[in-house]
Design an enzyme around this catalytic site. Structure first.
Site, mmCIF file in Angstrom:
data_model
loop_
_atom_site.group_PDB
_atom_site.id
_atom_site.type_symbol
_atom_site.label_atom_id
_atom_site.label_comp_id
_atom_site.label_asym_id
_atom_site.label_seq_id
_atom_site.Cartn_x
_atom_site.Cartn_y
_atom_site.Cartn_z
ATOM 1 N N GLU A 1 44.964 26.503 54.117
ATOM 2 C CA GLU A 1 45.900 27.610 53.940
ATOM 3 C C GLU A 1 47.122 27.461 54.847
ATOM 4 O OE1 GLU A 1 45.873 30.369 51.889
ATOM 5 O OE2 GLU A 1 44.126 29.606 50.807
ATOM 6 N N GLY B 1 35.468 33.626 53.139
ATOM 7 C CA GLY B 1 34.206 33.141 53.700
ATOM 8 C C GLY B 1 33.576 34.018 54.764
ATOM 9 N N CYS C 1 33.737 24.494 47.850
ATOM 10 C CA CYS C 1 34.854 25.421 48.031
ATOM 11 C C CYS C 1 36.052 24.763 47.383
ATOM 12 C CB CYS C 1 35.118 25.687 49.516
ATOM 13 S SG CYS C 1 36.598 26.693 49.835
ATOM 14 N N CYS D 1 36.701 30.202 42.885
ATOM 15 C CA CYS D 1 36.379 30.391 44.295
ATOM 16 C C CYS D 1 34.871 30.467 44.385
ATOM 17 C CB CYS D 1 37.021 31.678 44.816
ATOM 18 S SG CYS D 1 36.554 32.134 46.504
ATOM 19 N N ASN D 2 34.275 29.582 45.181
ATOM 20 C CA ASN D 2 32.821 29.562 45.301
ATOM 21 C C ASN D 2 32.291 30.825 45.948
ATOM 22 O OD1 ASN D 2 31.604 26.514 44.798
ATOM 23 N ND2 ASN D 2 33.769 26.510 45.349
ATOM 24 N N ASP E 1 41.529 33.244 42.769
ATOM 25 C CA ASP E 1 41.029 32.620 44.002
ATOM 26 C C ASP E 1 41.462 33.478 45.187
ATOM 27 O OD1 ASP E 1 39.763 30.228 45.342
ATOM 28 O OD2 ASP E 1 41.716 30.194 46.317
ATOM 29 N N SER E 2 40.822 33.235 46.319
ATOM 30 C CA SER E 2 41.200 33.958 47.530
ATOM 31 C C SER E 2 42.552 33.508 48.069
ATOM 32 C CB SER E 2 40.131 33.750 48.610
ATOM 33 O OG SER E 2 40.047 32.376 48.965
ATOM 34 N N HIS F 1 39.029 24.914 48.014
ATOM 35 C CA HIS F 1 40.018 24.423 48.974
ATOM 36 C C HIS F 1 39.712 22.977 49.395
ATOM 37 C CE1 HIS F 1 40.936 28.695 49.431
ATOM 38 N NE2 HIS F 1 41.985 28.394 50.162
#
Length: 280
Positions: free
Chosen positions: A155, A43, A187, A73-74, A10-11, A189
């Site tokens: 985040e 993004g 997403c 992660c989309n 993932d980011s 997140h």
């Protein structure tokens, strides 16, 4: 049987929602998780850059011995899925699992009025990954909305509060006006914001996340390819979960324990990919 770990990329922190579901559904499995926190959020980045970062991260997980790869992660899925499957599945017979299709399928099952909303990062929305995934369903209407600030709030560890709720109301107003009865949190997140999103959308709107459905797909891939971890684990042979990040100065260790739980014993740093022009 294959006792190698499942690799999850993932980011940043968002993929921990997928990691939590994988651990819950596959309790015998080891995982190695890589969050590219040095370059988060993905993004706003160009698609080509996200593809480069994603393939780099997946390479690191393969080097760590991953037997299967989950792109949690989309944005990364939209940018790099076809390249990743060619590189790892076609090239190395390592299954690559993504988060878009499982969530789209769950939304189709959930909707009653055939109006589905999708929220995601700017890159995910622009890619129309969910529109394409849902295109084959007759009579379905899909409404999209980018919510770029949501990732930054997660985040930073902020998942509630009047400021965030105000932003959510602004983002989600067009989807409420369209009368969607199902909302895809596009997403990984965003499941960490289900409190505020659910409050704004109301009780009559079903929130669909990719976490549990992606874990289901992961389970099926491992079963179908005889990759499950051996089930006999006694004392001293508990699953080993490794967490990696590309930015030691981030709050990842603290927030990872908060969002995922005690499975996060320690977090190690790996060098991040230098981007052209030094963009971070």
């Amino acid at each position: 049987m294959d006792n190698a770990p499942i690799g999850i990329f993932d980011s940043g922190l968002g993929g921990l929602t997928v990691a939590r579901a994988v651990i819950d559904q596959l309790p015998d499995e080891d995982i190695v998780y890589l969050g590219d926190t040095a370059h988060a959020p993905y993004g706003p980045r160009p698609i080509a850059e996200v593809r480069q970062l994603t393939l780099w991260g997946l390479d690191r997980l393969v080097e760590a011995g991953a037997k299967a790869l989950v792109i949690a992660c989309n944005t990364a899925t939209a940018a790099a899925l076809s390249d990743a499957r060619e590189r790892y599945w076609v090239g190395q017979h390592i299954p690559v699992i993504e988060v878009v299709t499982p969530a789209a399928r769950a939304a189709v099952v959930a909707t009653h009025n055939h109006k589905i909303g999708v929220i995601g990062t700017q890159a995910t929305i622009q890619s129309e990954a969910y529109v394409n995934a849902l295109a084959a369903v007759p009579g379905l209407r899909v409404f999209q909305q980018a919510c770029p600030l949501f990732v930054e709030y997660v985040e930073a560890g902020q998942t509630a509060g009047p400021e965030l709720e105000g932003i959510a109301r602004e983002y989600l107003a067009p989807l409420k006006e369209e009368g969607v009865d199902t909302l895809i949190l596009g997403c990984t997140h965003y499941p960490l914001l289900t409190g505020v999103i659910g409050r704004v959308m109301g009780d009559n709107v079903r929130l669909v996340t990719s976490s549990a459905t992606t874990a289901n797909v992961t389970y099926n891939e491992l079963v179908d390819r005889d990759l499950l971890h051996a089930p006999c684990r006694g004392a001293g042979d508990e699953p080993q979960h490794q967490f990696l990040t590309t930015d030691a100065s981030s709050r990842f260790p603290i927030l990872a324990r908060r969002f995922l739980g005690p499975e996060v014993q320690s977090v190690s740093e790996v060098p991040s990919l230098p981007l052209e022009g030094g963009a971070q």
